[in-house]
Design a protein around this motif. Sequence first.
Motif, PDB file in Angstrom:
ATOM      1  N   UNK A   1     -29.620 -37.001   6.532  1.00 41.16           N
ATOM      2  CA  UNK A   1     -28.289 -37.052   5.945  1.00 41.16           C
ATOM      3  C   UNK A   1     -27.264 -37.440   7.011  1.00 41.16           C
ATOM      4  N   UNK A   2     -26.099 -37.906   6.588  1.00 37.15           N
ATOM      5  CA  UNK A   2     -25.065 -38.252   7.574  1.00 37.15           C
ATOM      6  C   UNK A   2     -24.632 -37.031   8.370  1.00 37.15           C
ATOM      7  N   UNK A   3     -24.242 -37.261   9.592  1.00 38.28           N
ATOM      8  CA  UNK A   3     -23.749 -36.172  10.435  1.00 38.28           C
ATOM      9  C   UNK A   3     -22.420 -35.662   9.886  1.00 38.28           C
ATOM     10  N   UNK A   4     -22.109 -34.401  10.087  1.00 41.27           N
ATOM     11  CA  UNK A   4     -20.825 -33.867   9.621  1.00 41.27           C
ATOM     12  C   UNK A   4     -19.646 -34.611  10.254  1.00 41.27           C
ATOM     13  N   UNK A   5     -18.688 -34.964   9.436  1.00 39.12           N
ATOM     14  CA  UNK A   5     -17.485 -35.612   9.957  1.00 39.12           C
ATOM     15  C   UNK A   5     -16.658 -34.637  10.773  1.00 39.12           C
ATOM     16  N   UNK A   6     -16.744 -33.362  10.429  1.00 41.24           N
ATOM     17  CA  UNK A   6     -16.074 -32.301  11.176  1.00 41.24           C
ATOM     18  C   UNK A   6     -17.134 -31.455  11.849  1.00 41.24           C
ATOM     19  N   UNK A   7     -17.028 -31.322  13.163  1.00 41.03           N
ATOM     20  CA  UNK A   7     -18.015 -30.540  13.914  1.00 41.03           C
ATOM     21  C   UNK A   7     -17.320 -29.840  15.066  1.00 41.03           C
ATOM     22  N   UNK A   8     -18.009 -28.880  15.645  1.00 44.23           N
ATOM     23  CA  UNK A   8     -17.474 -28.186  16.808  1.00 44.23           C
ATOM     24  C   UNK A   8     -17.490 -29.113  18.012  1.00 44.23           C
ATOM     25  N   UNK A   9     -16.478 -29.070  18.851  1.00 44.01           N
ATOM     26  CA  UNK A   9     -16.477 -29.922  20.046  1.00 44.01           C
ATOM     27  C   UNK A   9     -17.611 -29.540  20.980  1.00 44.01           C
TER      28      UNK A   9
ATOM     29  N   UNK B   1     -18.106 -17.114  11.923  1.00 44.27           N
ATOM     30  CA  UNK B   1     -16.797 -17.341  12.540  1.00 44.27           C
ATOM     31  C   UNK B   1     -15.964 -18.242  11.627  1.00 44.27           C
ATOM     32  N   UNK B   2     -14.639 -18.222  11.768  1.00 45.41           N
ATOM     33  CA  UNK B   2     -13.808 -19.152  10.990  1.00 45.41           C
ATOM     34  C   UNK B   2     -14.165 -20.608  11.256  1.00 45.41           C
ATOM     35  N   UNK B   3     -14.552 -20.922  12.480  1.00 43.73           N
ATOM     36  CA  UNK B   3     -14.924 -22.298  12.801  1.00 43.73           C
ATOM     37  C   UNK B   3     -16.168 -22.714  12.020  1.00 43.73           C
TER      38      UNK B   3
ATOM     39  N   UNK C   1     -18.807 -25.836   7.832  1.00 41.03           N
ATOM     40  CA  UNK C   1     -19.741 -25.805   6.706  1.00 41.03           C
ATOM     41  C   UNK C   1     -19.061 -26.206   5.404  1.00 41.03           C
ATOM     42  N   UNK C   2     -17.857 -25.723   5.177  1.00 42.08           N
ATOM     43  CA  UNK C   2     -17.133 -26.067   3.953  1.00 42.08           C
ATOM     44  C   UNK C   2     -16.848 -27.569   3.898  1.00 42.08           C
ATOM     45  N   UNK C   3     -16.454 -28.137   5.052  1.00 40.18           N
ATOM     46  CA  UNK C   3     -16.180 -29.578   5.109  1.00 40.18           C
ATOM     47  C   UNK C   3     -17.453 -30.385   4.869  1.00 40.18           C
TER      48      UNK C   3
ATOM     49  N   UNK D   1     -24.622 -21.799  -1.271  1.00 43.60           N
ATOM     50  CA  UNK D   1     -23.445 -20.937  -1.215  1.00 43.60           C
ATOM     51  C   UNK D   1     -22.978 -20.768   0.229  1.00 43.60           C
ATOM     52  N   UNK D   2     -21.692 -20.607   0.379  1.00 43.53           N
ATOM     53  CA  UNK D   2     -21.078 -20.383   1.686  1.00 43.53           C
ATOM     54  C   UNK D   2     -20.408 -19.015   1.646  1.00 43.53           C
ATOM     55  N   UNK D   3     -20.962 -18.063   2.391  1.00 46.43           N
ATOM     56  CA  UNK D   3     -20.456 -16.686   2.336  1.00 46.43           C
ATOM     57  C   UNK D   3     -20.385 -16.115   3.745  1.00 46.43           C
ATOM     58  N   UNK D   4     -19.498 -15.144   3.971  1.00 43.49           N
ATOM     59  CA  UNK D   4     -19.418 -14.537   5.299  1.00 43.49           C
ATOM     60  C   UNK D   4     -20.654 -13.712   5.624  1.00 43.49           C
ATOM     61  N   UNK D   5     -21.051 -13.751   6.862  1.00 39.64           N
ATOM     62  CA  UNK D   5     -22.173 -12.941   7.333  1.00 39.64           C
ATOM     63  C   UNK D   5     -21.691 -11.508   7.577  1.00 39.64           C
ATOM     64  N   UNK D   6     -22.220 -10.578   6.804  1.00 38.58           N
ATOM     65  CA  UNK D   6     -21.865  -9.175   6.998  1.00 38.58           C
ATOM     66  C   UNK D   6     -22.890  -8.463   7.881  1.00 38.58           C
TER      67      UNK D   6
END
Length: 225
Positions: free
Chosen positions: A35-43, A151-153, A158-160, A178-183
């Motif tokens: 698949x294409x690489x994420x357009x938004x990624x961590x630096x 983390x928020x990042x 992931x959402x993007x 699904x995208x959910x916070x890790x508890x």
Amino acid sequence: MSTCRHPARTFGATLALGLLSACTLPPTAAAAAKLPAPALDAPRTTAHGEQVAVFAGGCFWGVQDVFEHVKGVRKTWAGYSGGAAATAHYDQVSEGDTGHAESVKLLFDPAQVSYGQLLQVFFSVATDPTELDRQGPDSGTQYRSVIFYSTPEQQRIANAYLAQLGKSRIYAAPIVTRLVPLKAFYPAENWHQDYASRHPGDLYIVINDAPKVRNLQRLFPALYW
């Protein structure tokens, strides 16, 4: 109810080997594509460190085996996320009503592999994000496809990426990951850890999980080890 301990054996050895000889692979393996690489990624950073990522995408045996072969992933654990500590046990999770998903925790070096690259690998070879509450031969909410962000990042990336994949219309069916916070993450029983690498001849592994690792090597040679 289905559990990743039993499906291949329920075929019987003769039928399972017949499936292999006919080159019948699970949907994720048969349809695997880079698949294409994420357009938004961590630096990317030159400073080595450790970060945590948690993914669920079907039986944790295969997901763990995929990420154990990704450069920059230092350690992996099979386990459970999404439910309570009291029910984080295989026999209970296998009933499908604990809220847990069979999950894999990764400890990775962001100087070697980015979170976005891990997502790219996850969707390309480790899970079919269009299968709801199942994956291949395994059915039940414990086999759902989930990104547990820590983390928020990670949440933003992931959402993007989910939005990017949705807009690309790569999949014929809607993405249900699904995208959910890790508890919390609870390690699974010892016999589940590194199961695929310790039991490469198990028919469930041969049919369902070994093709995922081969696809990783084929599609991401620079990340494979």
